[in-house]
Design an enzyme around this catalytic site. Structure first.
Site, PDB file in Angstrom:
ATOM      1  N   THR A   1      20.084  11.238   5.090  1.00 54.55           N
ATOM      2  CA  THR A   1      18.635  11.259   5.241  1.00 54.55           C
ATOM      3  C   THR A   1      18.084  12.304   4.290  1.00 54.55           C
ATOM      4  O   THR A   1      18.408  13.487   4.396  1.00 54.55           O
ATOM      5  CB  THR A   1      18.221  11.587   6.687  1.00 54.55           C
TER       6      THR A   1
ATOM      7  N   TYR B   1       6.623   7.666  18.186  1.00 56.71           N
ATOM      8  CA  TYR B   1       6.880   7.636  16.743  1.00 56.71           C
ATOM      9  C   TYR B   1       8.101   8.484  16.404  1.00 56.71           C
ATOM     10  O   TYR B   1       8.972   8.055  15.632  1.00 56.71           O
ATOM     11  CB  TYR B   1       5.644   8.155  16.010  1.00 56.71           C
TER      12      TYR B   1
ATOM     13  N   SER C   1      10.813   9.751   9.018  1.00 64.17           N
ATOM     14  CA  SER C   1       9.685  10.670   8.929  1.00 64.17           C
ATOM     15  C   SER C   1      10.176  12.061   9.311  1.00 64.17           C
ATOM     16  O   SER C   1      11.152  12.210  10.060  1.00 64.17           O
ATOM     17  CB  SER C   1       8.576  10.236   9.895  1.00 64.17           C
TER      18      SER C   1
ATOM     19  N   GLY D   1       5.280  -5.486 -16.630  1.00 66.76           N
ATOM     20  CA  GLY D   1       6.153  -6.427 -17.328  1.00 66.76           C
ATOM     21  C   GLY D   1       7.292  -6.948 -16.480  1.00 66.76           C
ATOM     22  O   GLY D   1       8.197  -7.619 -16.999  1.00 66.76           O
TER      23      GLY D   1
ATOM     24  N   ARG E   1       0.840  -1.203   0.000  1.00 65.26           N
ATOM     25  CA  ARG E   1       0.000   0.000   0.000  1.00 65.26           C
ATOM     26  C   ARG E   1       0.875   1.253   0.000  1.00 65.26           C
ATOM     27  O   ARG E   1       2.049   1.214   0.344  1.00 65.26           O
ATOM     28  CB  ARG E   1      -0.883   0.047   1.250  1.00 65.26           C
TER      29      ARG E   1
END
Length: 264
Positions: free
Chosen positions: A254, A170, A157, A68, A30
């Protein structure tokens, strides 16, 4: 000025050196992971799509094959050592090697006030977003060391780069991913392995669309210097660059894919 929605990027860059390589994309069923898998496939890469939802994996694998490219879908929880060992064995049996590892599984960044944080949630987020990255790398690093070549791309993030509305857990977990990336890059650069990190800011996905209206997303985009929120394809483009020889003298970096909101 009223913010105006900007169309999602459509062009996929071409890196001829990627053709014929094999990539594993965790979180590849996803959002950002699926977009990265598709972009790699468009460059002739065989892609292993890793996720936890069979239907979503099948959709992503179908899209990759539609380009493909060869594809393999594997269900695995990246916080479980045994499932990652089984993944590595499945990939080895199917393709024999891994040239590119995109450790993108994670993403438990919903806002939680720190005074309401509890130990179980903290541990869950650290497991999902940091330990999963370590275990994924651990599963495929030995093969790369044996071949003295490989590219590893991790997912952090903007919450790890500046104060944000996500939970403290987080932010800490993603900051740990950045530190892990730099450590790996320094430790294994002489072994021919490059390790870099991508740190996106707000990227539109199913979850965002479920709790924000279109007008709210446009307004959020207006808070970015570039005037829009990110799309999975924006992060996929950065993934291609870091996976390719175009970044052959880049490691331990980063890359902020953040519409200009993070400027360090």
């Amino acid at each position: 000025m009223t913010p105006v929605a900007t169309p999602r990027p459509t062009a996929t860059a071409t890196y001829p050196d990627l053709a014929g390589k094999v990539a594993v994309v965790t979180g590849g069923s996803r959002g950002i992971g699926a977009a990265a898998a598709l972009a790699l496939a468009a460059n002739g890469v065989s892609v292993v799509v890793v996720g936890r939802d069979q239907a979503a994996i099948d959709n992503s694998v179908g899209a990759v094959r539609g380009m493909g490219a060869q594809a393999l879908g594997v269900i695995a929880d990246c916080t479980v050592d045994a499932e990652l060992d089984a993944l590595q064995q499945a990939v080895s049996a199917a393709f024999g090697r891994v040239d590119i590892l995109a450790a993108f599984a994670g993403g438990n960044g919903m806002p939680v006030a720190t005074y309401k944080e509890h130990g179980a949630h903290w541990r869950e987020v650290v497991e999902t977003d940091l330990t999963s990255t370590f275990l994924t790398v651990s599963a495929f690093l030995p093969g790369m060391l044996e071949r003295t070549s490989g590219v590893i791309i991790t997912m952090a993030s903007s919450a790890a780069r500046q104060a944000a509305k996500s939970s403290a857990a987080y932010a800490a977990a993603k900051a740990g991913v950045i530190a892990l990336t730099r450590h790996l890059a320094g430790e294994f650069g002489n072994a021919g392995i490059r390790v870099n990190c991508i740190a996106p800011s707000a990227v539109e996905n199913d979850r965002m669309r479920s709790w924000m209206t279109g007008e709210q997303r446009i307004a959020l985009g207006g808070s970015f210097p570039l005037g829009r929120i990110g799309q999975p394809e924006d992060v996929a483009a950065a993934t291609l660059f870091l996976a390719s020889d175009a970044s052959s003298w880049i490691t331990g970096v980063t890359l902020d894919v953040a519409g200009g909101k993070v400027m360090l």
